[in-house]
Each structure stands twice: as structure tokens, then as C-alpha cells.
Design a protein around this motif. Structure first.
Motif, PDB file in Angstrom:
ATOM      1  N   VAL A  30      -7.275  -2.411  -1.889  1.00  0.00           N
ATOM      2  CA  VAL A  30      -6.698  -3.057  -0.701  1.00  0.00           C
ATOM      3  C   VAL A  30      -7.055  -4.559  -0.704  1.00  0.00           C
ATOM      4  O   VAL A  30      -6.207  -5.409  -0.411  1.00  0.00           O
ATOM      5  CB  VAL A  30      -7.181  -2.369   0.596  1.00  0.00           C
TER       6      VAL A  30
ATOM      7  N   VAL B 247      -4.839  -0.229   6.234  1.00  0.00           N
ATOM      8  CA  VAL B 247      -3.540  -0.791   6.616  1.00  0.00           C
ATOM      9  C   VAL B 247      -3.749  -2.021   7.494  1.00  0.00           C
ATOM     10  O   VAL B 247      -3.094  -3.061   7.304  1.00  0.00           O
ATOM     11  CB  VAL B 247      -2.680   0.269   7.343  1.00  0.00           C
TER      12      VAL B 247
ATOM     13  N   ALA C 286       3.458  -0.514   4.502  1.00  0.00           N
ATOM     14  CA  ALA C 286       2.375   0.311   3.953  1.00  0.00           C
ATOM     15  C   ALA C 286       2.662   1.770   4.279  1.00  0.00           C
ATOM     16  O   ALA C 286       3.472   2.072   5.155  1.00  0.00           O
ATOM     17  CB  ALA C 286       1.035  -0.110   4.565  1.00  0.00           C
TER      18      ALA C 286
ATOM     19  N   PHE D 107      -4.653  -5.051   5.419  1.00  0.00           N
ATOM     20  CA  PHE D 107      -3.485  -5.571   4.693  1.00  0.00           C
ATOM     21  C   PHE D 107      -2.529  -6.286   5.651  1.00  0.00           C
ATOM     22  O   PHE D 107      -2.043  -7.391   5.374  1.00  0.00           O
ATOM     23  CB  PHE D 107      -2.802  -4.392   3.997  1.00  0.00           C
TER      24      PHE D 107
ATOM     25  N   LEU E  19       0.855  -1.188   0.000  1.00  0.00           N
ATOM     26  CA  LEU E  19       0.000   0.000   0.000  1.00  0.00           C
ATOM     27  C   LEU E  19       0.891   1.238   0.000  1.00  0.00           C
ATOM     28  O   LEU E  19       1.289   1.730   1.057  1.00  0.00           O
ATOM     29  CB  LEU E  19      -0.920   0.013   1.233  1.00  0.00           C
ATOM     30  N   HIS E  20       1.237   1.698  -1.182  1.00  0.00           N
ATOM     31  CA  HIS E  20       2.119   2.871  -1.308  1.00  0.00           C
ATOM     32  C   HIS E  20       1.337   4.021  -1.945  1.00  0.00           C
ATOM     33  O   HIS E  20       1.352   5.127  -1.451  1.00  0.00           O
ATOM     34  CB  HIS E  20       3.354   2.495  -2.134  1.00  0.00           C
TER      35      HIS E  20
END
Ligand code: NIG
Ligand code: FE
Length: 408
Positions: A193, A227, A215, A230, A178-179
Motif C-alpha cells: 500500500v 484503503v 480500490a 491510499f 488496490l485490486h
């Protein structure tokens, strides 16, 4: 006892163990190596004769200090292109957030990384890695996160692994899942996600490409519940997690990282007190990134004194990346950690060795000069370790050993 392959003596050792003296320093030290591991690190006068007698190769140094190889625990070393144009825009008044919202920033590196072949990425990344190695780095963390789709993330991570193999250096790979939100998922963050957690993460893991997961929790990136989703998926696969936390604003990142027992929370300029307490409870390392602080002309310092008071270990890394920290020098990171963040030189050096190793879950392998750890160490032509934080440039290692092999 193992036959000794390499014996090094005639220098001080900064063991970075907790021996009760600064730096765990030993004035007239000796290091013995067998099968790539340290079997003795101590005073030359205390070394068992049986070790000295069996050494296959002996290196006698004439002073100086031996330190563990540096651990650069936060880099985005594999990327396409550069963002010097954005640097100029920021200097003329645009903010990092403005540029990101206009489709630049991370997304512009994503476009260039997608367009580059694996061979091109390798060729562009190798000199960056070599610059770090020339300053005595022995372990490098490399994040993905400039692909966003499965194929490009896999390409980045394979290149990261290949770099390690080519140079015989320990590379720890991090899937930065997750960038940024890909353009085709605009307005559908939650769906992305899920795609990352259900499709991309397991596929990369099955190929053995992931050592850790990361992330970016920020207003311009991902939200805490995303987040968490994930990270839960990563945890279910047995993978450790780390987080880009509270860099531009307090998003509760330090707290989330601590609660999820993340290996590290990184940046942390805006970390709140509750976050620091959670990190202390979770055993989470604070990774400080002075290169990003410098390049973004940040003015809010990370809460160093509060980390000290709470007993949160602090690491220091380059954050080598084309957007916020175009930095290929661990020594410059050390100097900036001292001058900008007011770390003591010993805190900064522990941050680039033993605490860097902790931030990667590798403290049982690297980061100190102690029996059982990998024989990754560097000889420096200085009379005291403080000098490595003090001089800007010029000083280079006189001997680099990785895995018990003298590399230069
Ligand atoms: O560590 N903050 C997010 N990630 C990187 C920057 C990435 C980029 O701008 O390309 C960082 O600062
Ligand atoms: Fe980063």
C-alpha cells in the motif's frame, strides 16, 4: 448566437432532466448543436426561428426517441486473456473466493495482462469498446488494476486513453491501485500500500493517466485502513476516489466511501444501513452492477429500497471484466437492473445516463439533453424509453452522435 452545425427533429426527446415529467420527455422535440455542444433541447414548436434558420445540417427523423448517450461508469475493459475456465469451475461448485485464494481470479488476469504487449491489449480491447459504442455508449470509465506494478498499470491506462482517441469517445481513466496483492508482497500488504501511495500513484498522475482512483475493499483484497491510506494520498493530489464496496461481504465499504466523499461506491450487495446513511451525507452515488450479480450467481440483492429512501442516486454499469462480469452490453445491464434488482425502467435509464455521469464527476458534461452539455446522443427506433429495458437484444440505435458528429 452560434451558427448551428446540426439540427435534429421529428422524434421525442428523453432529456433525463428533472422537468417534472417521466424521463423529462418531450414528445415532438428538436435538438440543436453548435461546436459539439447542445444549444437547444426542447419542443420543436418552441425553438427560436433564428436557430432553425442557421442550421448547416438538418436531420428529420420519423418518430422514435432520442436519449443522451449512455455513460458506462464502471468497466475493466482493458485486460489480457479470459477466465472462462474459472467460470466452469464456479459452475462446478468453486467459489470466487476459493479461486482467488488459490492464486487464480484477479491474479490470473494480472499474469495475462503483464504478458501482453500494449499493441495486443489495444487489439483485444477495441472490439469490446466497439460493442459498447454500437449500443450508444458515449462515455466509458476504464479501470487499471490488472498490472499491479507501475509499468503494467501505466500500459493499461495508456491503452485506455488510446482507445478513446481512436474512436473519438470520452474515456475516464481510473487507477485501481488496490485490486489484489502481488505475489512478491505476500504477507506484506502494508508495504505494498505504501509503494502504491508513494511511488506508483504519483508517477501515473504525473503522466496525466489518472482521472480517478479506486480500490477493492474486501476480505480477499484490502482492509479499510489500507484503503484510507491510499485515498488520502489520492486526495492530496486532488484526485477523486471511488470504491468497490461490500460486494461479497459487509466490510464497511459504503461507510468509508461516504465518509471520504467518494464519487461512487460500487456493487454494494452487502452494504449496511450506516453505510447507506454515510453515502447519502457524502453525496456518493451507488453504482449497481447486475452483470456481476448475475455471473457470480449472487442471491443477496443490493438494498435498493434503502437507497431510494435515503435519496442516494443509483447508477447502473456493465462492470465489463473477465472475472465477474463478462458483459459488453449496456442494454442487457438495463434489463438485468430492472428484472433482478427491480429498478423501474426510468431509474435504470437514469442510472446509465445522468447518474452514471455523476458517478464520474461528469454531470456538467454529459448524461442529459440540455443546453451547454456535450452533444452526445442516440436515436432509438422505439416509441417509449421503457422499451430499451424490456427487449433483450435486437434493438439497435438508428443514429449515434458524439461531440456533435454523426458517427452512424
Ligand atoms: O468489479 N471485485 C473486484 N473487481 C472486479 C472483478 C475483477 C476480476 O475478478 O477480475 C469486479 O467485480
Ligand atoms: Fe469492478
Amino acid at each position: 448566437m452560434e451558427p448551428v452545425d446540426l439540427l435534429v427533429h421529428g422524434a421525442a426527446l428523453a432529456t433525463l432532466t428533472d422537468s417534472g415529467v417521466p424521463y423529462g420527455l418531450i414528445d415532438d422535440g428538436a435538438l440543436a448543436v453548435a461546436k459539439g455542444r447542445i444549444v437547444y433541447a426542447g419542443a420543436e414548436s418552441d425553438m427560436p426561428l433564428s436557430l432553425a434558420g442557421t442550421a448547416e445540417q438538418v436531420v428529420r427523423l420519423n418518430g422514435g426517441v432520442i436519449l443522451p448517450a449512455f455513460v458506462d461508469c464502471h468497466t475493466h475493459l482493458v485486460f489480457g486473456g479470459d477466465r472462462s475456465r474459472e467460470f466452469a469451475m464456479r459452475l462446478s461448485g468453486a467459489t470466487y473466493e476459493d479461486i482467488a485464494k488459490a492464486g487464480g481470479g484477479i491474479r490470473s488476469t494480472v499474469r495475462m495482462t503483464c504478458a501482453a504487449s500494449a499493441e495486443q491489449l489495444l487489439a483485444e480491447s477495441l472490439p469490446r469498446m466497439d460493442a459498447l459504442l454500437a449500443e450508444g455508449v458515449g462515455t466509458i470509465e476504464i479501470k487499471s488494476g490488472y498490472g499491479l506494478d507501475l509499468d503494467t498499470e501505466a500500459k493499461q491506462l495508456r491503452v485506455a486513453r488510446a482507445l478513446g482517441t481512436m474512436r473519438g469517445v470520452r474515456v475516464s481513466t481510473t487507477y485501481l491501485g488496490l485490486h489484489a496483492l502481488p505475489e512478491e508482497y505476500a504477507g506484506r500488504s502494508r508495504a505494498y500500500v505504501e509503494h502504491v501511495a508513494i511511488d506508483i500513484l504519483p508517477a501515473l498522475h504525473a503522466e496525466g493517466l489518472i482521472d480517478c482512483v479506486d480500490a477493492y475493499l474486501e476480505k480477499i483484497a484490502f482492509a479499510p485502513d489500507e484503503v484510507r491510506r491510499f485515498f488520502s494520498a489520492a486526495r492530496a493530489l486532488g484526485l477523486p476516489v471511488k470504491l468497490h464496496a461490500d460486494q461479497l461481504s459487509d466490510g464497511g465499504g459504503a461507510r468509508l466511501a461516504g465518509q471520504m466523499k467518494a464519487l461512487s461506491a460500487d456493487h454494494l450487495e452487502h452494504a449496511a444501513d450506516t453505510g447507506i446513511e454515510a453515502m447519502a451525507r457524502g453525496g456518493t452515488v451507488a453504482v449497481l452492477l447486475p452483470g456481476a450479480y448475475f455471473s457470480l450467481r449472487e442471491t443477496k440483492l443490493p438494498p435498493i429500497e434503502k437507497f431510494r429512501a435515503a435519496g442516494v442516486p443509483m447508477a447502473v454499469a456493465t462492470d465489463c471484466n473477465p472475472g465477474t462480469s463478462p458483459l459488453y452490453s449496456m442494454r442487457l445491464a438495463l434489463a438485468m437492473a430492472c428484472v433482478q434488482f427491480r429498478l423501474t425502467p426510468e431509474e435504470a435509464i437514469r442510472g446509465t445516463t445522468v447518474n452514471g455521469a455523476r458517478a464520474l464527476g461528469l454531470a456538467h458534461e454529459v448524461g442529459q439533453l440540455a443546453p451547454g452539455l456535450a452533444a452526445d446522443f442516440t436515436h432509438w427506433p422505439v416509441s417509449h424509453p421503457d422499451a430499451l429495458c424490456y427487449w433483450l437484444g435486437e434493438i439497435k440505435p438508428t443514429m449515434i452522435v458524439r461531440g456533435g458528429q454523426i458517427c452512424s
